[in-house]
Design a protein around this motif. Structure first.
Motif, PDB file in Angstrom:
ATOM      1  N   ALA A 201       0.828  -1.219   0.000  1.00  0.00           N
ATOM      2  CA  ALA A 201       0.000   0.000   0.000  1.00  0.00           C
ATOM      3  C   ALA A 201       0.859   1.266   0.000  1.00  0.00           C
ATOM      4  O   ALA A 201       0.782   2.094   0.914  1.00  0.00           O
ATOM      5  N   GLN A 202       1.686   1.373  -1.034  1.00  0.00           N
ATOM      6  CA  GLN A 202       2.580   2.531  -1.195  1.00  0.00           C
ATOM      7  C   GLN A 202       3.540   2.678  -0.014  1.00  0.00           C
ATOM      8  O   GLN A 202       3.994   3.777   0.299  1.00  0.00           O
ATOM      9  N   TYR A 213      -5.566   6.929   2.512  1.00  0.00           N
ATOM     10  CA  TYR A 213      -5.356   5.942   1.450  1.00  0.00           C
ATOM     11  C   TYR A 213      -6.707   5.387   1.015  1.00  0.00           C
ATOM     12  O   TYR A 213      -7.469   4.879   1.836  1.00  0.00           O
ATOM     13  N   VAL A 221      -5.512   4.113   8.574  1.00  0.00           N
ATOM     14  CA  VAL A 221      -4.228   3.673   8.002  1.00  0.00           C
ATOM     15  C   VAL A 221      -3.231   3.392   9.123  1.00  0.00           C
ATOM     16  O   VAL A 221      -2.510   2.381   9.111  1.00  0.00           O
TER      17      VAL A 221
END
Length: 299
Positions: A201-202, A213, A221
């Motif tokens: 997730a990046q 996100y 997050v």
């Protein structure tokens, strides 16, 4: 390293795939990294004609020219760069696919592509025409199997119904559980392999600074990242291992495609490949850390 059969294709792919988009521009460095990955059991390498305007394919092809039978090469088609380099346009036609495959074959220095993937897709595309192109390439021996790269459930369903897909590449992580709603079970039912991208997730699940996100606010997050850390610390695992093993836990997933640019990242990828699967308790702790999200568009 564990290996899985990709859908009904007969292709054996390493559970950890090498996402070549992350490679830099220095060929010598890239070659060393790619060879090192192969030596340590990674056999599945994913690129696209879009990456670095074709230079990424050239790098991969040149590096593995003498080791073609040892690797499974996947690339993608469907986007064409504008002549002025300002960006690219979607070109979903049979004619373009048949033209583009020849250029990819040259850059990859190979007579065939193991997995040829449509790099996107909408319901407005001429699906039957595109499927004809991929089936023709299979008949000609130019490709061994084909798939799509899409996060759109409505598009995935149409291709599952109409095409002999080997795989679907889609974004999937603890912070993006949208594929669980319908896609993963559908693909598993039809023996179509899932290639998961975006497992970290990046980087938000493995130490990068928190931010919003998808539909999740920053606090959620943070909760997901904290859950990954707790599971890692309690069971002598790393955050990278936990995040990737969450994705690989689902039986529909054939391989997690990780962006690898450094020897350190490669070492982490190889280490998690050797790690045991998450336990039912570990999975429960992760799943309970946040509510699963669902697709809002393209349902």
């Amino acid at each position: 390293m564990r290996y899985k059969t990709l859908g009904n294709s007969g292709l054996q792919v390493s559970e950890i795939g090498f996402g070549c988009m992350s490679l830099g521009t220095d060929y010598a460095t890239n070659r060393t990294l790619l060879y090192s990955a192969l030596d340590q059991g990674i056999t599945f390498f994913d690129t696209a004609d879009l990456y670095q305007r074709g230079a990424n394919e050239t790098t991969v092809g040149k590096a593995f020219k003498g080791h073609r039978k040892d690797v499974v090469l996947a690339t993608k088609v469907g986007n064409v760069w504008r002549p002025d380099g300002s960006g690219w346009d979607w070109a979903p036609t049979k004619a373009y696919v048949l033209q583009a495959v020849e250029e990819s074959l040259k850059r990859l220095e190979t007579e065939y592509i193991d997995l040829y993937q449509l790099h996107g897709g909408t319901l407005d595309d001429p699906l039957d025409e595109l499927i004809e192109a991929f089936e023709l390439l299979k008949q000609q021996g130019r490709i061994r199997a084909y798939g799509i790269s899409s996060i759109r459930p409505n598009v995935v369903r149409e291709y599952v119904e109409r095409a002999n897909l080997a795989s679907v590449m889609m974004q999937y992580s603890l912070l993006d559980r949208r594929p669980e709603e319908s896609c993963l079970s559908l693909l598993q039912e039809h023996q179509i392999g899932v290639l998961a991208r975006g497992s970290f997730a990046q980087g938000l699940l493995v130490g990068k600074a928190s931010k919003e996100y998808l539909s999740y606010p920053k606090e959620v997050v943070d909760s997901a990242a904290a859950a990954v850390r707790r599971v890692a610390q309690a069971n002598a695992r790393t955050a990278v291992e936990v995040a990737a093993r969450f994705v690989l836990h689902h039986p529909a997933v054939s391989s997690a495609i990780l962006g690898i640019r450094t020897e350190e990242q490669l070492a982490e990828a190889v280490a998690l490949a050797e790690a045991p699967p998450l336990t039912a308790q570990e999975m429960q702790l992760l799943q309970q850390a946040l509510p699963p999200n669902t697709y809002e568009q393209h349902r």
